[in-house]
Design a protein around this motif. Sequence first.
Motif, PDB file in Angstrom:
ATOM      1  N   LEU A  27      44.427 -80.921 -28.857  1.00  0.00           N
ATOM      2  CA  LEU A  27      45.302 -80.397 -27.818  1.00  0.00           C
ATOM      3  C   LEU A  27      46.740 -80.553 -28.200  1.00  0.00           C
ATOM      4  O   LEU A  27      47.399 -81.465 -27.804  1.00  0.00           O
ATOM      5  CB  LEU A  27      45.031 -81.140 -26.532  1.00  0.00           C
ATOM      6  CG  LEU A  27      45.820 -80.619 -25.368  1.00  0.00           C
ATOM      7  CD1 LEU A  27      45.731 -79.128 -25.277  1.00  0.00           C
ATOM      8  CD2 LEU A  27      45.396 -81.260 -24.097  1.00  0.00           C
ATOM      9  N   ILE A  47      32.887 -77.141 -27.131  1.00  0.00           N
ATOM     10  CA  ILE A  47      33.376 -76.184 -26.141  1.00  0.00           C
ATOM     11  C   ILE A  47      33.330 -74.767 -26.704  1.00  0.00           C
ATOM     12  O   ILE A  47      32.939 -73.820 -26.010  1.00  0.00           O
ATOM     13  CB  ILE A  47      34.803 -76.543 -25.689  1.00  0.00           C
ATOM     14  CG1 ILE A  47      34.766 -77.855 -24.889  1.00  0.00           C
ATOM     15  CG2 ILE A  47      35.401 -75.426 -24.846  1.00  0.00           C
ATOM     16  CD1 ILE A  47      36.117 -78.326 -24.411  1.00  0.00           C
ATOM     17  N   LEU A  73      40.264 -71.332 -27.944  1.00  0.00           N
ATOM     18  CA  LEU A  73      40.504 -72.161 -26.768  1.00  0.00           C
ATOM     19  C   LEU A  73      41.984 -72.502 -26.762  1.00  0.00           C
ATOM     20  O   LEU A  73      42.494 -73.104 -27.709  1.00  0.00           O
ATOM     21  CB  LEU A  73      39.659 -73.434 -26.844  1.00  0.00           C
ATOM     22  CG  LEU A  73      39.846 -74.447 -25.717  1.00  0.00           C
ATOM     23  CD1 LEU A  73      39.390 -73.859 -24.389  1.00  0.00           C
ATOM     24  CD2 LEU A  73      39.079 -75.729 -26.027  1.00  0.00           C
ATOM     25  N   GLY A  75      45.275 -74.273 -24.904  1.00  0.00           N
ATOM     26  CA  GLY A  75      45.742 -75.256 -23.937  1.00  0.00           C
ATOM     27  C   GLY A  75      46.856 -74.682 -23.095  1.00  0.00           C
ATOM     28  O   GLY A  75      47.940 -74.419 -23.589  1.00  0.00           O
ATOM     29  N   TYR A  91      41.948 -69.700 -21.744  1.00  0.00           N
ATOM     30  CA  TYR A  91      42.824 -70.833 -21.465  1.00  0.00           C
ATOM     31  C   TYR A  91      42.063 -71.946 -20.748  1.00  0.00           C
ATOM     32  O   TYR A  91      41.149 -71.685 -19.959  1.00  0.00           O
ATOM     33  CB  TYR A  91      43.992 -70.389 -20.579  1.00  0.00           C
ATOM     34  CG  TYR A  91      45.099 -69.657 -21.289  1.00  0.00           C
ATOM     35  CD1 TYR A  91      46.417 -70.080 -21.179  1.00  0.00           C
ATOM     36  CD2 TYR A  91      44.839 -68.530 -22.066  1.00  0.00           C
ATOM     37  CE1 TYR A  91      47.447 -69.396 -21.816  1.00  0.00           C
ATOM     38  CE2 TYR A  91      45.863 -67.848 -22.713  1.00  0.00           C
ATOM     39  CZ  TYR A  91      47.161 -68.289 -22.575  1.00  0.00           C
ATOM     40  OH  TYR A  91      48.179 -67.612 -23.216  1.00  0.00           O
ATOM     41  N   THR A  92      42.485 -73.176 -20.995  1.00  0.00           N
ATOM     42  CA  THR A  92      41.843 -74.306 -20.341  1.00  0.00           C
ATOM     43  C   THR A  92      42.005 -74.235 -18.824  1.00  0.00           C
ATOM     44  O   THR A  92      41.124 -74.676 -18.077  1.00  0.00           O
ATOM     45  CB  THR A  92      42.423 -75.634 -20.857  1.00  0.00           C
ATOM     46  OG1 THR A  92      43.852 -75.637 -20.693  1.00  0.00           O
ATOM     47  CG2 THR A  92      42.098 -75.832 -22.324  1.00  0.00           C
ATOM     48  N   LYS A 258      33.954 -78.567 -18.651  1.00  0.00           N
ATOM     49  CA  LYS A 258      35.049 -78.904 -17.745  1.00  0.00           C
ATOM     50  C   LYS A 258      35.349 -80.397 -17.769  1.00  0.00           C
ATOM     51  O   LYS A 258      36.518 -80.808 -17.763  1.00  0.00           O
ATOM     52  CB  LYS A 258      34.699 -78.457 -16.324  1.00  0.00           C
ATOM     53  CG  LYS A 258      34.666 -76.944 -16.131  1.00  0.00           C
ATOM     54  CD  LYS A 258      34.244 -76.549 -14.731  1.00  0.00           C
ATOM     55  CE  LYS A 258      35.207 -77.039 -13.675  1.00  0.00           C
ATOM     56  NZ  LYS A 258      34.844 -76.558 -12.320  1.00  0.00           N
ATOM     57  N   LEU A 261      37.283 -81.333 -20.964  1.00  0.00           N
ATOM     58  CA  LEU A 261      38.682 -80.934 -20.862  1.00  0.00           C
ATOM     59  C   LEU A 261      39.454 -81.826 -19.898  1.00  0.00           C
ATOM     60  O   LEU A 261      40.584 -82.221 -20.167  1.00  0.00           O
ATOM     61  CB  LEU A 261      38.781 -79.473 -20.423  1.00  0.00           C
ATOM     62  CG  LEU A 261      38.366 -78.435 -21.463  1.00  0.00           C
ATOM     63  CD1 LEU A 261      38.328 -77.043 -20.844  1.00  0.00           C
ATOM     64  CD2 LEU A 261      39.312 -78.452 -22.656  1.00  0.00           C
ATOM     65  N   ILE A 265      42.764 -83.729 -20.929  1.00  0.00           N
ATOM     66  CA  ILE A 265      44.003 -83.194 -20.388  1.00  0.00           C
ATOM     67  C   ILE A 265      44.534 -84.015 -19.220  1.00  0.00           C
ATOM     68  O   ILE A 265      45.731 -84.250 -19.096  1.00  0.00           O
ATOM     69  CB  ILE A 265      43.801 -81.734 -19.945  1.00  0.00           C
ATOM     70  CG1 ILE A 265      43.419 -80.874 -21.146  1.00  0.00           C
ATOM     71  CG2 ILE A 265      45.058 -81.185 -19.283  1.00  0.00           C
ATOM     72  CD1 ILE A 265      43.025 -79.452 -20.783  1.00  0.00           C
TER      73      ILE A 265
END
Length: 466
Positions: A27, A47, A73, A75, A91-92, A258, A261, A265
């Motif tokens: 990330l 992912i 993917l 961020g 997008y995340t 999910k 992430l 994040i």
Amino acid sequence: MVSPTRPLISRFARTALAAVLTAGLTLPAAPAAAQGEAISLLRDTEIEAILHDDAAPLFDAAGLDAKSINILLIGGSDLQAFAAPGTMAVYTGLILESKTPNELQGVMAHEIGHLAGGHSARSGEMNSAGMKPFLLTMGLGVLAALAGNATAGAVLAGNAGYFGTLGAMGYSREQESRADQAGATYLERAGLSGRGLAEFFDNFRYQEVFQEAKRYPYFRTHPLSSDRIEALRARVEKQAHYAVTDSAEAQAKHEIMKAKLQGFINPNIAIVKCGDKVQTYPTKYACAIAYYQLKEPEKALARIDALLQEQPDNPYLWELKGQILFEFGRTAEAEAPQRKSVELKPDAPLLRVNLGQTLIALTDKAKIEEGVRELKRSLDQDGDNAVAWRLLAEAYATQGHDGLARYATAEYNDRIGDKRQALIFAMRARDMLDKGSPEWRRATDIAHTSDPDRDISRGLDKDDRL
């Protein structure tokens, strides 16, 4: 959380998103408000595999070769996805907002509708996008080694504009309606419900009344209208597969994606559920990652070991364990779990990159040699991984193979789009390598394609005739 002024590369990139997220997650973006936030490419094999599973039937339904399309993917907190020739990006923010695989597939189907309809090409933006360097540079687990690396940060910053260009493409209301209808067709052909597509847009119907500056960026470039939403709903409700629901397996994978992430994040949010007596696998997974992100490796490792008792053949758990050990200076201990991850998923090149990174960091010459072999095997599977080339250059330098080190550095710079440095190192490599060897020839090819001046070009042409 990582400071907004520092690339997330340093943390997110290190963990078990070790194969773009095949077992690793990267990330490099900074957390930011939706307005003007930095975006970045994340790599996590796990992912990406889930996203491929979600998108593949839709590409097939649209008559596109799913195997030839890269899944990216990104961020960023925007509810965004886009499709471009050879590429699907998600997008995340969209993943975290979606409740089911079907909702996510609905948005994907809509974007594939734009792609199949040629809307992005007609916008005139695609020709200036120049996506390749950014698509090919990051590998999840290996990004840990790039933490704080100014050069890597510059590469990310320089390439983020490509995503911004694609993400900012605007479509007309007519194009939006056409993409809706095409997406509904692809969902039906794939045996999937169109409910998620209609419900996703319906959930954000209120965006229509906002002033443009206050809307989500996605809905500024993809204008909503009540008439459009109602037309879409009327269409999908009549389709034969409207009542089809997501399988338990698909929903479980969605929750895992999910949770992973969220742990990376938003670790301070994920950690809230870590004290609950009853926890699902996704919650346990998110907690392990959150402790890792919050620099509590022992708590993270304890939770991963507990999960491995439940799932001893999960390569992503082994990769995560190895990456945490590596990042926190326990390099020798990281080797065994990283070997296990490769053993369980030998077709994931980023897992091999992580193992190679660990082996070349050891002092044993035999281990370093093995690390070189693992990095080369990863490049046989994914020759465009810039980080693998950089690590290979380091390993060659350690071994005293100066010509090969310069050649690998030329490959690295070629992959990130730095033509000047690619030319410099390719020419240096040519001077040090055996003339006519595969590496010498490849260095010559790089020099040819790196905007050499007239004198250099003449010298290269002369060598080509020999």
